[in-house]
Design a protein around this motif. Structure first.
Motif, short mmCIF file in Angstrom:
data_model
loop_
_atom_site.label_atom_id
_atom_site.label_comp_id
_atom_site.label_asym_id
_atom_site.label_seq_id
_atom_site.Cartn_x
_atom_site.Cartn_y
_atom_site.Cartn_z
N ASN A 187 -8.13 2.12 -8.55
CA ASN A 187 -7.60 1.18 -9.77
C ASN A 187 -7.46 -0.20 -9.45
O ASN A 187 -7.04 -0.63 -10.46
CB ASN A 187 -5.90 2.35 -10.14
N GLN A 188 -6.35 -0.26 -8.08
CA GLN A 188 -6.25 -0.94 -8.03
C GLN A 188 -7.00 -2.02 -7.40
O GLN A 188 -6.97 -3.47 -7.06
CB GLN A 188 -4.62 -1.23 -7.01
N SER A 240 2.27 8.40 0.28
CA SER A 240 1.38 9.06 -0.31
C SER A 240 0.23 10.34 -0.38
O SER A 240 0.02 10.21 1.12
CB SER A 240 0.60 8.54 -2.14
N SER A 241 -0.02 11.55 -1.52
CA SER A 241 -1.48 12.30 -0.35
C SER A 241 -2.38 11.50 -0.63
O SER A 241 -2.66 10.14 -0.71
CB SER A 241 -1.52 13.27 -0.74
N TYR A 283 1.28 -1.48 -0.26
CA TYR A 283 -0.07 -0.14 -0.26
C TYR A 283 1.10 1.03 0.18
O TYR A 283 2.13 1.07 0.42
CB TYR A 283 -0.65 -0.45 1.00
N ILE A 284 0.69 2.11 -0.68
CA ILE A 284 1.21 3.51 -1.04
C ILE A 284 0.42 4.61 0.84
O ILE A 284 0.19 5.22 -0.12
CB ILE A 284 1.24 4.23 -2.61
N GLU A 290 -7.09 7.07 -5.39
CA GLU A 290 -6.75 6.78 -6.48
C GLU A 290 -6.61 5.33 -6.12
O GLU A 290 -6.39 5.00 -7.48
CB GLU A 290 -6.35 7.94 -7.37
N PHE A 291 -5.67 4.81 -5.07
CA PHE A 291 -4.58 3.91 -5.99
C PHE A 291 -6.22 3.16 -5.33
O PHE A 291 -5.80 1.58 -5.88
CB PHE A 291 -3.53 4.10 -4.84
N THR A 310 -6.48 8.60 6.53
CA THR A 310 -6.93 10.25 6.80
C THR A 310 -7.83 10.73 7.99
O THR A 310 -6.88 11.89 7.91
CB THR A 310 -8.36 9.40 5.85
N GLN A 352 -5.56 11.92 -1.62
CA GLN A 352 -6.27 11.83 -3.36
C GLN A 352 -5.63 10.44 -4.37
O GLN A 352 -6.11 9.88 -4.30
CB GLN A 352 -6.17 13.20 -3.66
N GLU A 353 -3.67 10.77 -3.45
CA GLU A 353 -3.25 9.60 -4.12
C GLU A 353 -3.55 8.15 -3.69
O GLU A 353 -4.15 7.20 -4.43
CB GLU A 353 -1.66 9.67 -4.95
N GLN A 354 -3.98 8.39 -2.76
CA GLN A 354 -4.30 6.85 -1.80
C GLN A 354 -5.61 6.11 -2.92
O GLN A 354 -5.81 5.42 -2.44
CB GLN A 354 -4.30 6.70 -0.53
#
Length: 200
Positions: free
Chosen positions: A44-45, A33-34, A29-30, A40-41, A67, A36-38
């Motif tokens: 998308n994933q 990242s921000s 898991y990222i 999207e991850f 969050t 927003q990016e999490q």
């Protein structure tokens, strides 16, 4: 048999599609990242099934934790900034008060610089200079008037002396004439008396 394959075939296709489309729950898991990016991850994933998304619980928990941490950090930052703003507002108010006091002191200093006290009466320097100039002009005009008056009086005195001398001369001449006339009258009287005595 055909009916069993109708049931099994879609089930196998469904299982295969889940396997193909499903997310790899072991994928890292990222976390750095921000938000927003999490998000999207995760979108998308994650795997799809019809109109649903299947997200591994570990990812949801991590997204939730990140969050909440971000919200706590932002809230703390907002409180810190609000505290800083309050401190700066009070400092600005204090500086504004000091600025107003300084302006008032400057105005008083300028008034004191431009003021002049004469016999306990405070007046503006320009007014004082005007008063001095007016007074000096008045004194000069008065001195000029007195000089002209003095000159006229000198002329009058000189003229009066001349007239007095002339009158003295006239009087002396009149006195001489009157004395001579009186002497002549006395002599004439004496002669008349002598004549009268000689007749008698």
């Amino acid at each position: 048999m055909k009916s069993i394959w109708h049931i099994i075939l879609p089930f196998v296709a469904f299982i295969l599609s889940i396997g193909i489309v499903s997310a790899n729950p072991n994928r890292p898991y990222i976390t750095e990242s921000s938000i927003q990016e999490q998000l999207e991850f995760v979108i998308n994933q994650s795997s799809r099934w019809e109109q649903y998304r299947m997200v591994p619980e570990r990812w949801l928990n991590q997204l939730n934790t990140n969050t909440l941490d971000t919200l706590n950090y932002k809230n703390n930052r907002i409180r810190t900034l609000n505290s800083t703003i309050s401190g700066q507002k009070s400092e600005i108010e204090q500086l504004s008060k000091e600025l107003n006091d300084t302006r008032e002191k400057l105005a008083q200093a300028e008034r004191a610089r431009d003021a002049f006290s004469l016999v306990g009466i405070s007046m503006h320097k320009r007014f004082f200079l005007s008063l001095v100039i007016f007074t000096m002009t008045g004194i000069l005009l008065l001195a000029g008037f007195i000089f002209l008056l003095y000159k006229k009086n000198l002329e009058t005195i000189s003229k009066t002396k001349d007239e007095l001398n002339h009158l003295k001369d006239d009087f002396e001449e009149y006195r001489q004439k009157a004395r001579k006339k009186q002497e002549d009258l006395v002599v004439q009287h004496h002669r008349e008396i002598q004549k009268l005595k000689g007749m008698g």
